[in-house]
Design a protein around this motif. Structure first.
Motif, short mmCIF file in Angstrom:
data_model
loop_
_atom_site.label_atom_id
_atom_site.label_comp_id
_atom_site.label_asym_id
_atom_site.label_seq_id
_atom_site.Cartn_x
_atom_site.Cartn_y
_atom_site.Cartn_z
N PHE A 88 -5.73 -6.58 4.74
CA PHE A 88 -5.19 -7.86 5.16
C PHE A 88 -5.90 -8.97 4.41
O PHE A 88 -7.09 -9.11 4.51
CB PHE A 88 -5.40 -8.06 6.67
N THR A 145 0.84 -1.20 0.00
CA THR A 145 0.00 0.00 0.00
C THR A 145 0.87 1.24 0.00
O THR A 145 2.08 1.17 0.26
CB THR A 145 -0.93 0.01 1.22
N ASP A 146 0.26 2.38 -0.26
CA ASP A 146 0.97 3.65 -0.16
C ASP A 146 1.43 3.87 1.28
O ASP A 146 0.79 3.41 2.22
CB ASP A 146 0.07 4.81 -0.59
N ARG A 147 2.53 4.60 1.42
CA ARG A 147 3.15 4.74 2.74
C ARG A 147 2.21 5.35 3.76
O ARG A 147 2.21 4.96 4.92
CB ARG A 147 4.42 5.57 2.63
N VAL A 148 1.41 6.28 3.36
CA VAL A 148 0.48 6.89 4.30
C VAL A 148 -0.95 6.74 3.82
O VAL A 148 -1.76 7.62 3.96
CB VAL A 148 0.82 8.38 4.55
N GLY A 149 -1.24 5.61 3.26
CA GLY A 149 -2.59 5.37 2.75
C GLY A 149 -3.59 5.04 3.81
O GLY A 149 -4.78 5.13 3.60
N TYR A 150 -3.12 4.61 4.96
CA TYR A 150 -3.96 4.28 6.10
C TYR A 150 -4.84 3.05 5.92
O TYR A 150 -5.33 2.49 6.86
CB TYR A 150 -4.86 5.45 6.52
N LYS A 151 -5.12 2.65 4.70
CA LYS A 151 -6.05 1.55 4.51
C LYS A 151 -5.28 0.28 4.22
O LYS A 151 -5.09 -0.09 3.07
CB LYS A 151 -7.02 1.87 3.39
N LEU A 152 -4.84 -0.37 5.25
CA LEU A 152 -4.18 -1.65 5.09
C LEU A 152 -5.21 -2.71 4.80
O LEU A 152 -6.21 -2.83 5.51
CB LEU A 152 -3.42 -2.02 6.37
#
Lengths: 113, 110
Positions: B100, B91-98
């Motif tokens: 799983f 994911t993007d480094r600061v995308g916040y939406k991991l």
């Protein structure tokens, strides 16, 4: 001590009852999350909170709402619980600028009968 | 978001080195690779992150192929405590939406 605490850890509710799951963190993290985990499905993101009163829907927000009135506390509310909301719910937190390093709680197991 | 593919399960003996692979053929230039693990009855725990080449910390090492389409998490000298589900996330480094997925379930035998 860096910790995310969830309460209650276990809960049984009847269909139609309201459910409150609470999460606290002692790290002053700006961002907090609620996930649910079901067998074979991994973790699914319900809501994100970027700070007090700054909440955003995740991938499966339907049937849930959240409340964040203090930075260290994030609540998940189920109004009129349904049997398909039986799951394990995980809260997590992170610093906004830490990339995606999340700290998770130990989970709250909810059974709706 | 790039989709990841991991083997569903692996098995190893205590003391062995374990390599868990993750394919992410559609990874974007802005995306990073994260690894988490989850032991039963606990939430996931961050292990390591990387963008390219090789990253190492006190827990594991992460090798990322030159084209960034494949990453390998290496766990030296596994013990019974390393039995867990290992998740590879891109994911993007600061995308916040991991996101799983279902991860790789590692079984460790004594």
């Amino acid at each position: 001590d860096m910790k995310v605490t969830q309460m209650p850890r276990y809960l049984i509710k009847r269909m139609g009852e309201n459910v409150l799951l609470e999460c606290g963190q002692d790290m002053s993290h700006e961002t907090m999350y609620w996930y649910r985990q079901d067998p074979g499905l991994g973790l699914q993101l319900i809501y994100i909170s970027y700070d007090v009163d700054s909440n955003s829907e995740g991938d499966i927000p339907k049937g849930y709402r959240v409340s964040r009135k203090k930075r260290e506390h994030f609540s998940l509310i189920l109004d009129s619980a349904k049997t398909n909301q039986t799951s394990v719910y995980f809260c997590a937190s992170s610093f906004t600028n830490s990339g995606n390093t999340l700290y998770f709680g130990e989970g709250s197991r909810l059974i709706v009968v | 978001l790039a989709k990841t593919t991991q083997p569903p399960s692996m098995e190893a003996y205590e003391g062995q080195e374990v390599n868990v692979s993750c394919s992410h053929t559609n990874i974007a230039t802005s995306e990073y690779i994260y690894w988490y693990r989850q032991v039963p009855h606990q939430g996931p725990q961050f292990i390591i992150q990387g963008y390219k080449d090789y990253v190492v910390n006190e827990v594991a090492s992460l090798f990322i192929s030159a084209d960034r389409k494949l990453s390998t998490l290496s766990l030296p000298w596994v013990s019974l405590r390393d039995a867990a589900v290992y998740y590879c996330i891109v994911t993007d480094r600061v995308g916040y939406k991991l996101t799983f997925g279902t991860g790789t379930s590692l079984l460790v035998d004594p």
